[in-house]
Motif scaffolding. Structure first.
Motif, PDB file in Angstrom:
ATOM      1  N   LEU A 113       0.828  -1.205   0.000  1.00 36.08           N
ATOM      2  CA  LEU A 113       0.000   0.000   0.000  1.00 36.08           C
ATOM      3  C   LEU A 113       0.855   1.244   0.000  1.00 36.08           C
ATOM      4  CD1 LEU A 113      -2.671  -1.010   2.664  1.00 36.08           C
ATOM      5  CD2 LEU A 113      -3.007  -0.840   0.199  1.00 36.08           C
ATOM      6  N   ASP A 114       0.318   2.285  -0.622  1.00 34.28           N
ATOM      7  CA  ASP A 114       0.946   3.601  -0.629  1.00 34.28           C
ATOM      8  C   ASP A 114      -0.056   4.583  -0.024  1.00 34.28           C
ATOM      9  OD1 ASP A 114       3.026   5.535  -1.466  1.00 34.28           O
ATOM     10  OD2 ASP A 114       1.442   6.280  -2.771  1.00 34.28           O
ATOM     11  N   TRP A 115       0.333   5.222   1.065  1.00 31.54           N
ATOM     12  CA  TRP A 115      -0.524   6.184   1.766  1.00 31.54           C
ATOM     13  C   TRP A 115       0.088   7.566   1.608  1.00 31.54           C
ATOM     14  CZ3 TRP A 115      -1.363   6.754   7.723  1.00 31.54           C
ATOM     15  CH2 TRP A 115      -2.616   7.302   7.978  1.00 31.54           C
ATOM     16  N   ASP A 116      -0.411   8.313   0.652  1.00 28.91           N
ATOM     17  CA  ASP A 116       0.064   9.669   0.384  1.00 28.91           C
ATOM     18  C   ASP A 116      -0.658  10.605   1.351  1.00 28.91           C
ATOM     19  OD1 ASP A 116       0.647  12.192  -0.559  1.00 28.91           O
ATOM     20  OD2 ASP A 116       0.228  11.737  -2.652  1.00 28.91           O
ATOM     21  N   LEU A 117       0.030  11.051   2.372  1.00 26.92           N
ATOM     22  CA  LEU A 117      -0.612  11.705   3.509  1.00 26.92           C
ATOM     23  C   LEU A 117      -1.248  13.049   3.171  1.00 26.92           C
ATOM     24  CD1 LEU A 117       1.986  10.907   6.321  1.00 26.92           C
ATOM     25  CD2 LEU A 117       0.044   9.546   5.533  1.00 26.92           C
ATOM     26  N   ASN A 118      -0.811  13.673   2.082  1.00 26.59           N
ATOM     27  CA  ASN A 118      -1.368  14.969   1.683  1.00 26.59           C
ATOM     28  C   ASN A 118      -2.274  14.875   0.457  1.00 26.59           C
ATOM     29  OD1 ASN A 118      -0.236  16.679   3.690  1.00 26.59           O
ATOM     30  ND2 ASN A 118       1.747  16.565   2.655  1.00 26.59           N
ATOM     31  N   SER A 119      -2.575  13.662  -0.001  1.00 25.67           N
ATOM     32  CA  SER A 119      -3.428  13.508  -1.173  1.00 25.67           C
ATOM     33  C   SER A 119      -4.872  13.863  -0.838  1.00 25.67           C
ATOM     34  CB  SER A 119      -3.363  12.076  -1.701  1.00 25.67           C
ATOM     35  OG  SER A 119      -3.972  11.188  -0.781  1.00 25.67           O
ATOM     36  N   THR A 120      -5.642  14.180  -1.872  1.00 24.89           N
ATOM     37  CA  THR A 120      -7.051  14.525  -1.653  1.00 24.89           C
ATOM     38  C   THR A 120      -7.831  13.380  -1.016  1.00 24.89           C
ATOM     39  OG1 THR A 120      -7.031  16.136  -3.447  1.00 24.89           O
ATOM     40  CG2 THR A 120      -9.166  15.252  -2.795  1.00 24.89           C
ATOM     41  N   PRO A 121      -7.680  12.119  -1.474  1.00 34.13           N
ATOM     42  CA  PRO A 121      -8.427  11.041  -0.818  1.00 34.13           C
ATOM     43  C   PRO A 121      -8.125  10.910   0.674  1.00 34.13           C
ATOM     44  CG  PRO A 121      -7.562  10.285  -2.917  1.00 34.13           C
ATOM     45  CD  PRO A 121      -6.930  11.624  -2.652  1.00 34.13           C
ATOM     46  N   VAL A 122      -6.871  11.178   1.068  1.00 30.83           N
ATOM     47  CA  VAL A 122      -6.501  11.038   2.478  1.00 30.83           C
ATOM     48  C   VAL A 122      -6.977  12.247   3.283  1.00 30.83           C
ATOM     49  CG1 VAL A 122      -4.577  10.799   4.099  1.00 30.83           C
ATOM     50  CG2 VAL A 122      -4.562   9.526   1.941  1.00 30.83           C
ATOM     51  N   THR A 123      -6.739  13.453   2.774  1.00 23.67           N
ATOM     52  CA  THR A 123      -7.160  14.635   3.526  1.00 23.67           C
ATOM     53  C   THR A 123      -8.681  14.693   3.665  1.00 23.67           C
ATOM     54  OG1 THR A 123      -7.089  15.985   1.504  1.00 23.67           O
ATOM     55  CG2 THR A 123      -5.116  15.954   2.880  1.00 23.67           C
ATOM     56  N   THR A 124      -9.400  14.220   2.642  1.00 25.95           N
ATOM     57  CA  THR A 124     -10.861  14.178   2.725  1.00 25.95           C
ATOM     58  C   THR A 124     -11.313  13.264   3.853  1.00 25.95           C
ATOM     59  OG1 THR A 124     -11.123  14.636   0.366  1.00 25.95           O
ATOM     60  CG2 THR A 124     -12.963  13.563   1.471  1.00 25.95           C
ATOM     61  N   ARG A 125     -10.709  12.092   3.928  1.00 29.92           N
ATOM     62  CA  ARG A 125     -11.073  11.146   4.989  1.00 29.92           C
ATOM     63  C   ARG A 125     -10.623  11.645   6.355  1.00 29.92           C
ATOM     64  NH1 ARG A 125     -10.629   8.347   0.260  1.00 29.92           N
ATOM     65  NH2 ARG A 125     -11.804   6.385   0.025  1.00 29.92           N
ATOM     66  N   ALA A 126      -9.453  12.288   6.410  1.00 32.34           N
ATOM     67  CA  ALA A 126      -8.983  12.824   7.692  1.00 32.34           C
ATOM     68  C   ALA A 126      -9.941  13.873   8.240  1.00 32.34           C
ATOM     69  CB  ALA A 126      -7.591  13.418   7.525  1.00 32.34           C
ATOM     70  N   ALA A 127     -10.642  14.569   7.341  1.00 32.47           N
ATOM     71  CA  ALA A 127     -11.626  15.573   7.751  1.00 32.47           C
ATOM     72  C   ALA A 127     -12.970  14.965   8.114  1.00 32.47           C
ATOM     73  CB  ALA A 127     -11.799  16.609   6.641  1.00 32.47           C
ATOM     74  N   GLY A 128     -13.071  13.636   8.017  1.00 36.78           N
ATOM     75  CA  GLY A 128     -14.300  12.958   8.426  1.00 36.78           C
ATOM     76  C   GLY A 128     -15.287  12.686   7.318  1.00 36.78           C
ATOM     77  N   HIS A 129     -14.853  12.829   6.051  1.00 37.28           N
ATOM     78  CA  HIS A 129     -15.752  12.605   4.921  1.00 37.28           C
ATOM     79  C   HIS A 129     -15.326  11.343   4.174  1.00 37.28           C
ATOM     80  CE1 HIS A 129     -17.282  16.578   5.732  1.00 37.28           C
ATOM     81  NE2 HIS A 129     -16.080  17.094   5.574  1.00 37.28           N
ATOM     82  N   ARG A 130     -16.266  10.516   3.828  1.00 33.37           N
ATOM     83  CA  ARG A 130     -16.007   9.273   3.088  1.00 33.37           C
ATOM     84  C   ARG A 130     -16.621   9.410   1.699  1.00 33.37           C
ATOM     85  NH1 ARG A 130     -15.436   4.196   5.583  1.00 33.37           N
ATOM     86  NH2 ARG A 130     -14.900   2.611   4.042  1.00 33.37           N
TER      87      ARG A 130
END
Length: 241
Positions: free
Chosen positions: A155-172
């Motif tokens: 797995l690659d977890w790009d910590l600043n990518s849109t999919p990650v930042t969106t989920r970090a903000a509580g949106h799926r």
């Protein structure tokens, strides 16, 4: 229950993490050694836990990789009695904050792609992606992993990518209706207990399906827990650093 997430703070806590690992993966699966984790922690690795008072309920271990700005996440374990508290998810977001505070922007790790719960966490909830399939990565294993080839996804977890930042903000985000879908068993452990041959066939079928998709330039970009299906698309271009 008041759970606190923090780095492990003593050799005694590191040794307690060995017991936690054995409780999760089985006594026959070697635990990561406390002395080695202590040295890695001192050299920039992350060893963290979720604690209810003095009791460690969950554990995460990660260390620097050969690539600057990239961390390898090696272990994540939650005690059976603490499952349902979302401690695995909370520890991963703790890891993200810890990494970004140290200019680490990507985290990589492997996991068994037949484990739907893990796929739901790693891909569905965290936004990690994958286009690398590793055949029988660890060879023959013991404990809960015994009995099947140890195939893994990288797995690659790009910590600043849109999919990650969106989920970090509580949106799926909603599942992409145009994505190719590949289903897996909802409970591979039950399948292994009830029909070992069917479990092996599930492993080989998934290996073939994902290997073929990756060869065509597709990547796993989502997972639907309700149907236990991977979503595959052509990956977006890397963002500029």
């Amino acid at each position: 229950m008041s759970v606190v997430l923090r780095e492990l703070a003593s050799l005694a806590e590191l040794r307690a993490s060995e017991d936690l690992q054995r409780a999760v993966w089985g006594a026959d699966d070697p635990a990561d050694n406390a002395d080695l984790m202590l040295a890695i922690q001192h050299e920039g690795g992350l060893v963290a836990g979720a604690f209810d008072g003095p009791q460690m309920l969950a554990f995460l271990f990660a260390f620097p990789s050969a690539t600057p700005g990239v961390q390898h996440s090696h272990r994540l374990a939650v005690l059976p009695q603490a499952r349902g508290l979302k401690l695995g998810l909370r520890l991963k977001w703790f890891q993200r904050d810890w990494c970004l505070a140290r200019d680490i922007t990507r985290v990589r790790w492997t996991f068994d792609p037949l484990r739907a719960v893990n796929a739901g966490l790693n891909i569905g909830a965290l936004g990690a992606t994958s286009a690398t399939y590793l055949n029988d990565y660890y060879g023959a294993m013991e404990g809960i992993n015994a009995g099947l080839p140890s195939d893994r996804l990288l797995l690659d977890w790009d910590l600043n990518s849109t999919p990650v930042t969106t989920r970090a903000a509580g949106h799926r985000p909603d599942p992409d209706p145009t994505a190719q879908r590949i289903a897996i068993p909802k409970d591979i452990d039950a399948m292994m207990r009830d029909d070992a041959q069917a479990a092996l066939q599930a492993r080989l079928s998934l290996r073939g399906g994902l290997t073929t998709a990756f060869a065509k330039g597709l990547a796993i970009t989502g997972f639907v827990p309700e149907t236990a299906e991977y979503l595959l698309n052509r990956p977006m271009p890397d963002r500029p650093d």
